[in-house]
Design a protein around this motif. Structure first.
Motif: not given
Ligand code: ADP
Ligand code: MG
Ligand code: ZN
Length: 622
Positions: A436-445, A602-606
């Protein structure tokens, strides 16, 4: 990533086995066959029986040996064609008169020293032959004898034979290294051209780079291209039990190369002999030092015009004796790097050539998904994929086989662990936190997948894929990495309300990263751009070596404080993100428990819509 054995030694094991079997058969023959023959032909009987058979006239001649009497029967009795008996220790005074009386000719043989030697002689030969063979194997020479000059150091006196001609086409990527090595080929093909304009060509060229990047391969390609004698050896072959042997071999090899000039000498794994002298590193070995000194002397002995190039390879240039790198010795350095995406694609193409890949396999995608893989890793990946396919009796290698192989090469084999439901829940929350952290941080891979299947050392994993090769790391990216690393632990805190030991590796990596940011890259405002590191990174090893600190204790304290505040700020940011999206993080954890592995979609849709309705019923945890 281990180095492949040299082709010359490749079938050493098999040969050893074959020769051992041959020897066993020989021994069997020498021991058992005579025994069997004895048994069927001559029967040992009591002395009194033997004597009475003489009296009967059944035996018409005898042989007297030291303690034995034997003789053929007049007519064979079944299998038995002769008899023998042990003579009594108390000499039988009646024996000789009896023989004379029966008119039996007596042959006496001397079974003293002579016959013992003749009995032992084959054994001595056999033992000698065995020892000789073993020494040949130990000195790295396989193959059967082909003349006296091949004994012991023979291999160095003859250019190595290549099993199949390898050319530069077999080496993908590594363009700079190829170009530099190609210059040598031109020189060796036409030394005159260079001599005419007074150009001195380097004699010592050192190939360096991480394991598996193709150093050995490039040297073999050079051998294939150059069309000049190629003398190849590995550093470890020089390490002998007897002091002076290695040095002698070096001398012989250089002598032979000079005689065959233009020629190439290739010393693979130079670090095994070329380590700094007198450090005790690698066992401060007299023999090694003598061998190294001999190499230095040979390199110094070249005149500018001699057309002999000495190529060496190492993945530990840091441990090499500085004397090896001095001008006139290995002064030309060619670096091989881990391949970038395009090079990975090219390497995959080479190794996939003969594999039955299904049409759905997109090698571009595979190349994109394997950052940090060396050429050897990529080859291994395709091989693992082929094994996976074969195991399921597939006729083609499918994308799923490649996926599985990639995970295996990257993270190790799947482990079966009995994980309790409670622990599994925490594991899912932890991974959901990183994700979740990686998903919501724009600078992460970008995320690639998340899993709670234990592999290798890890119990689960969040996998991200850099979009492009990065050569420098921007600060916002590094901060996003820190926060992502601490996201697992933060999620345990936010969702479960307590911590566990599961963040061990995360904390270690985050601390190392924060320390680099402060001490190497000047990313702390108070400390500024000052080199404050306490160890030197080894670029090829991912290891660092301590170095003496050259700043004050007070500054060291400041570094620690700066590292700590960086980590705390990242932790706080992770907690903020996860608190804000707590229900979605919980949904992601639930999805992970149900499915074990979730891909990027799946990660995104969650996480984007809190959408978990499409998930199947919760499956039984395994
Ligand atoms: P090193 O000597 O640098 O440790 P090797 O030359 O032994 O690496 O590489 C091992 C194997 O990996 C090679 O035999 C080859 O099959 C594969 N490989 C490595 N690099 C490349 C490359 N650039 N192109 C094609 N194959 C490669
Ligand atoms: Mg190698
Ligand atoms: Zn973690």
């Amino acid at each position: 990533m281990a180095n492949r054995p040299e082709p010359q030694n490749g079938n050493l094991g098999i040969q050893q086995v074959v020769i051992s079997i041959v020897l066993l058969v020989l021994v069997f023959g020498m021991l058992v066959v005579p025994m069997i023959q004895d048994r069927t032909a001559t029967q040992t009987v009591p002395y009194s029986t033997f004597k009475s058979r003489i009296e009967e006239g059944a035996i018409r001649e005898v042989t007297l040996a030291d303690r034995m009497i034997s003789g053929p029967l007049n007519s064979a009795e079944g299998d038995v064609t002769g008899l023998s008996a042990v003579l009594p220790a108390q000499n039988d005074p009646g024996l000789l008169p009896l023989l004379e009386e029966m008119d039996v000719p007596v042959t006496a043989v001397n079974s003293g020293d002579g016959s013992i030697i003749s009995m032992l002689l084959p054994w001595v030969f056999l033992l000698g032959f065995y020892i000789w063979l073993m020494r040949r194997f130990r000195s790295g020479q396989a193959g059967l004898p082909s003349g006296m000059e091949n004994l012991m150091s023979g291999r160095f006196l003859k250019p190595a034979k290549q099993p199949r001609k390898i050319t530069f086409d077999d080496v993908a990527g590594q363009d700079t290294a190829k170009r530099e090595v190609f210059e040598l080929v031109e020189f060796l093909r036409d030394p005159e051209r260079f001599a005419r304009v007074g150009a001195e060509v380097p004699h010592g060229v050192l190939l360096m780079g991480p394991p598996g990047t193709g150093k050995t391969l490039l040297a073999r390609a050079l051998a294939g291209e150059a069309d000049v004698p190629f003398f190849s050896t590995t550093g470890s072959e020089f390490i002998e039990v007897f002091v002076g042997v290695g040095a002698g071999r070096v001398r012989k090899m250089f002598e032979a190369a000079r005689a065959a000039a233009p020629a190439i000498i290739f010393i693979d794994e130079l670090d095994s002999i070329g380590r700094t002298r007198g450090t005790g590193l690698g066992g401060g070995h007299d023999e090694r030092e003598q061998t190294l000194n001999q190499i230095l002397a040979e390199l110094d002995g070249f005149s500018g015009k001699e057309a002999v190039v000495v190529l060496a390879a190492t993945n530990r240039p840091d441990v090499l004796d500085p004397a090896l790198l001095r001008p006139g010795r290995f002064d030309r350095h060619v670096t091989l790097n881990l391949p970038d995406k395009a090079a990975r694609r090219a390497i995959l193409d080479i190794h996939a050539k003969d594999l039955p890949l299904s049409k759905e396999v997109d090698l571009d995608e595979v190349a994109a998904g394997t950052p940090g893989f060396s050429g050897a890793d990529l080859k291994n990946l395709l091989n693992e994929a082929a094994i996976t396919a074969a195991r399921t009796s597939a006729r083609e290698i499918r994308p799923s086989d490649i996926d599985e192989a990639r995970d295996k090469v990257m993270m190790g084999t799947v482990r079966t662990l009995a994980i309790q439901p409670e622990e599994r829940h925490r594991l899912a929350v932890h991974e959901a936190g990183h994700t979740a952290v990686a998903h919501f941080l724009p600078d992460a891979d970008p995320l690639y997948k998340v899993t709670i299947i234990p592999r290798g050392q890890a119990l689960g994993g969040t996998h991200m894929l850099p979009e492009n090769e990065r050569h420098t790391l921007p600060e916002p990216y590094l901060r996003a990495q820190l926060t992502t690393l601490l996201g697992g632990r933060a999620a345990e805190q936010v969702v479960m309300g307590s911590l566990s030991s599961g963040a061990d590796d995360d904390i270690k990596r985050a601390t190392a990263l924060a320390r680099s940011m402060v001490a190497r890259w000047g990313m702390d405002d108070t400390l500024g751009p000052m080199d404050l590191r306490e160890s030197d990174d080894h670029p090829f090893l991912g290891q660092s070596i301590a170095r003496p600190r050259n700043f004050s204790d007070a500054t060291a304290g400041q570094v620690d404080a700066a590292v700590q505040s960086l980590l705390k700020a990242s932790e706080a940011q992770a907690i903020d993100i996860l608190t804000e999206h707590k229900t979605r993080v919980q949904a992601l954890a639930a999805a992970l428990i149900a499915q074990e592995t979730l891909d990027a979609d799946a990660i995104r849709s969650c996480l984007d819509n809190g959408n978990v309705t499409h998930l199947p019923e919760r499956t039984k945890p395994t």
